[in-house]
Design an enzyme around this catalytic site. Sequence first.
Site, PDB file in Angstrom:
ATOM      1  N   GLU A  86      -4.083   1.823  -7.619  1.00  0.00           N
ATOM      2  CA  GLU A  86      -4.442   2.869  -6.712  1.00  0.00           C
ATOM      3  C   GLU A  86      -3.511   4.157  -6.954  1.00  0.00           C
ATOM      4  O   GLU A  86      -2.475   4.050  -6.412  1.00  0.00           O
ATOM      5  CB  GLU A  86      -4.332   2.506  -5.313  1.00  0.00           C
ATOM      6  CG  GLU A  86      -4.899   1.495  -4.895  1.00  0.00           C
ATOM      7  CD  GLU A  86      -5.517   1.595  -3.253  1.00  0.00           C
ATOM      8  OE1 GLU A  86      -6.477   1.705  -2.983  1.00  0.00           O
ATOM      9  OE2 GLU A  86      -4.339   1.383  -2.579  1.00  0.00           O
ATOM     10  N   HIS A 139       0.878  -1.214   0.183  1.00  0.00           N
ATOM     11  CA  HIS A 139       0.133  -0.083  -0.029  1.00  0.00           C
ATOM     12  C   HIS A 139       0.880   1.129  -0.011  1.00  0.00           C
ATOM     13  O   HIS A 139       2.024   1.301   0.579  1.00  0.00           O
ATOM     14  CB  HIS A 139      -1.018  -0.018   1.242  1.00  0.00           C
ATOM     15  CG  HIS A 139      -2.074   0.997   1.149  1.00  0.00           C
ATOM     16  ND1 HIS A 139      -1.751   2.319   1.356  1.00  0.00           N
ATOM     17  CD2 HIS A 139      -3.469   0.989   0.643  1.00  0.00           C
ATOM     18  CE1 HIS A 139      -2.916   2.819   1.234  1.00  0.00           C
ATOM     19  NE2 HIS A 139      -3.861   2.226   0.844  1.00  0.00           N
TER      20      HIS A 139
HETATM   21  C1  PEP Z   1      -6.852   3.318   0.267  1.00  0.00           C
HETATM   22  O1  PEP Z   1      -6.227   3.793   1.420  1.00  0.00           O
HETATM   23  O2  PEP Z   1      -5.961   2.355  -0.375  1.00  0.00           O
HETATM   24  C2  PEP Z   1      -7.978   4.156  -0.367  1.00  0.00           C
HETATM   25  C3  PEP Z   1      -8.303   3.893  -1.495  1.00  0.00           C
HETATM   26  O3  PEP Z   1      -8.441   5.176   0.451  1.00  0.00           O
HETATM   27  P1  PEP Z   1      -9.576   6.191   0.186  1.00  0.00           P
HETATM   28  O4  PEP Z   1     -10.784   5.228  -0.413  1.00  0.00           O
HETATM   29  O5  PEP Z   1      -9.966   6.835   1.252  1.00  0.00           O
HETATM   30  O6  PEP Z   1      -9.285   7.099  -0.881  1.00  0.00           O
END
Ligand code: PEP
Length: 256
Positions: free
Chosen positions: A170, A99
Amino acid sequence: MVGMKKKRIVIGNWKMNPPTLADAKKIFSKIKQLSAEVSGVLVVCPPATYLNALVSSYKGKKIMFGAQDAHWLNNGSMTGFLSPTMAQSAGAKYLIVGHSERRALAGETPEIIAKKVLAGVEAQLTVILCIGEKVRDRNAEYLTVIREDLRECLKKIDKRMMAHMMIAYEPVWAIGGRDAMSPSDIHGMTIYIRKVLTELYDKQISDATQILYGGAVNVDNVADIVKDGEIDGLLVGRDSLIPENIMQIVAVANGK
Ligand code: PEP
């Protein structure tokens, strides 16, 4: 297949929340109650100290559990760490690795992440490998960043092990932000990630690997993301702690 609804998995990353086990039980109890009306799987990834209590309080099939991180070793003189086997024996079936917050706050490098990915698979967990660019530059350097990161983080994973892997794309700039990436850009990135997986493995493995999107997913944007993003699931941070929101996201992700 025509007419068949696609099942999309939703991962809820609780991060270092909520502050107490009593709060965690309260949130989870509402999630359980709401899950009865929703089809689709939610993977709750609470802080590790809450895992056992939440797992023991649930007997159904719609909610699964994951750990947010684990070391690459299974035991030893590693003060303060959690091993993948410990996560597995506490009831986790999934493990988030790499992450962006761990890369930024705990200095995790692709070298370390590659070891954790392998350890997670060897502990019989499904590993959710998080990748994503910090910035989206005009020269599309971010594509090279994604390709190199995938190559390095997956370097210990062979074709057979890929059955136990998911990729969570992400973009770091969207995590914790106000706006998610546009669905058409998400679609473009899933195509690119599949192309890299084909280069690293083969087309069959690339097609079979679940690609998730994460970054500011909420009840207002989830419908468009699943309609046009061509993703197999979602990784949700903030909204995963709000039972009504996360269960609505699971419902919409699965065609309601
Ligand atoms: C995350 O922490 O991986 C994330 C997607 O957070 P958020 O949904 O709050 O943007």
